[in-house]
Design a protein around this motif. Sequence first.
Motif, short mmCIF file in Angstrom:
data_model
loop_
_atom_site.label_atom_id
_atom_site.label_comp_id
_atom_site.label_asym_id
_atom_site.label_seq_id
_atom_site.Cartn_x
_atom_site.Cartn_y
_atom_site.Cartn_z
N ALA A 61 0.83 -1.21 0.00
CA ALA A 61 0.00 0.00 0.00
C ALA A 61 0.86 1.25 0.00
O ALA A 61 0.55 2.23 -0.70
CB ALA A 61 -0.95 -0.01 1.20
N SER A 62 1.96 1.24 0.74
CA SER A 62 2.86 2.40 0.78
C SER A 62 3.50 2.64 -0.58
O SER A 62 3.56 3.78 -1.06
CB SER A 62 3.93 2.18 1.85
OG SER A 62 4.84 3.27 1.86
N ARG A 63 3.97 1.59 -1.22
CA ARG A 63 4.57 1.74 -2.55
C ARG A 63 3.54 2.24 -3.56
O ARG A 63 3.85 3.06 -4.41
CB ARG A 63 5.18 0.42 -3.02
CG ARG A 63 6.47 0.08 -2.29
CD ARG A 63 6.97 -1.30 -2.68
NE ARG A 63 8.11 -1.67 -1.85
CZ ARG A 63 9.32 -1.90 -2.31
NH1 ARG A 63 9.57 -1.82 -3.60
NH2 ARG A 63 10.29 -2.22 -1.50
N LEU A 64 2.33 1.74 -3.46
CA LEU A 64 1.26 2.18 -4.36
C LEU A 64 0.96 3.66 -4.13
O LEU A 64 0.86 4.43 -5.09
CB LEU A 64 0.01 1.32 -4.13
CG LEU A 64 -1.15 1.53 -5.07
CD1 LEU A 64 -0.75 1.26 -6.52
CD2 LEU A 64 -2.31 0.61 -4.68
N THR A 65 0.85 4.07 -2.88
CA THR A 65 0.59 5.48 -2.54
C THR A 65 1.68 6.40 -3.09
O THR A 65 1.40 7.51 -3.54
CB THR A 65 0.49 5.65 -1.01
OG1 THR A 65 -0.61 4.87 -0.54
CG2 THR A 65 0.29 7.10 -0.62
N HIS A 66 2.92 5.94 -3.08
CA HIS A 66 4.05 6.75 -3.55
C HIS A 66 4.29 6.63 -5.06
O HIS A 66 5.27 7.15 -5.58
CB HIS A 66 5.32 6.39 -2.78
CG HIS A 66 5.29 6.86 -1.36
ND1 HIS A 66 4.88 6.07 -0.32
CD2 HIS A 66 5.60 8.06 -0.83
CE1 HIS A 66 4.93 6.76 0.80
NE2 HIS A 66 5.37 7.97 0.53
N GLY A 67 3.40 5.94 -5.77
CA GLY A 67 3.52 5.85 -7.23
C GLY A 67 4.70 5.02 -7.70
O GLY A 67 5.27 5.30 -8.76
N LEU A 68 5.06 3.98 -6.96
CA LEU A 68 6.23 3.19 -7.29
C LEU A 68 5.95 1.97 -8.16
O LEU A 68 6.86 1.19 -8.45
CB LEU A 68 6.94 2.76 -6.00
CG LEU A 68 7.42 3.93 -5.12
CD1 LEU A 68 8.07 3.40 -3.85
CD2 LEU A 68 8.36 4.84 -5.88
N PHE A 69 4.69 1.82 -8.61
CA PHE A 69 4.34 0.71 -9.49
C PHE A 69 3.94 1.24 -10.86
O PHE A 69 3.13 2.15 -10.98
CB PHE A 69 3.18 -0.11 -8.93
CG PHE A 69 3.51 -0.87 -7.67
CD1 PHE A 69 4.59 -1.75 -7.63
CD2 PHE A 69 2.73 -0.73 -6.53
CE1 PHE A 69 4.89 -2.45 -6.47
CE2 PHE A 69 3.03 -1.44 -5.38
CZ PHE A 69 4.11 -2.29 -5.34
#
Length: 185
Positions: A61-69
């Motif tokens: 969820a954190s990676r998704l929130t930070h636009g890392l995918f």
Amino acid sequence: MSKLDSARLIYVMGPSGAGKDSLLGFARERVGAHVMFAHRYITRAMGDGENHIALTHDEFASRLTHGLFAMHWESLGLRYGIGIEVDAWLARGVPVVVNGSRQHAQAALARYPDACFVHIDAAPAVLAARLARRGREDARQIEARLARKPPFELPSHARVVRIDNSGLLADAGARFLSLCEGTMP
């Protein structure tokens, strides 16, 4: 950053048991370092020979929130992601192989319109035997999984290569390797 060359993206997908991880491993051992094989980030522990990075649901969820995918999807209670490093590699002209999902293929086509989609499949009896060897599901669950196998279709303008992996890994592997090396039409 320069424009993405989405024609250099090879998006691999197919049903569970089709041998995607085996084909990816076969090609990765032989193609050399000039082709990048993207990691998948999955909310599942490591194991079963799958090349992925295990994340907790909070980490995902954190990676998704930070636009890392660059891409992400959910399947069978798990979350899957492909990191934004894929876009950096494509922008630099590097070929990239992604272990994707049939359910996410339309979204991947929208983001990477010139990508080559590789659908790996195998005969139903072969799929059932491989799933049974994996040991994640009982016979009833395997039968249900095979019964719900969705039809796979992409628009006619999409580049789609189908590889039957019912037989020897070396046969399907040679075909997939030629695609990774850019020699397959």
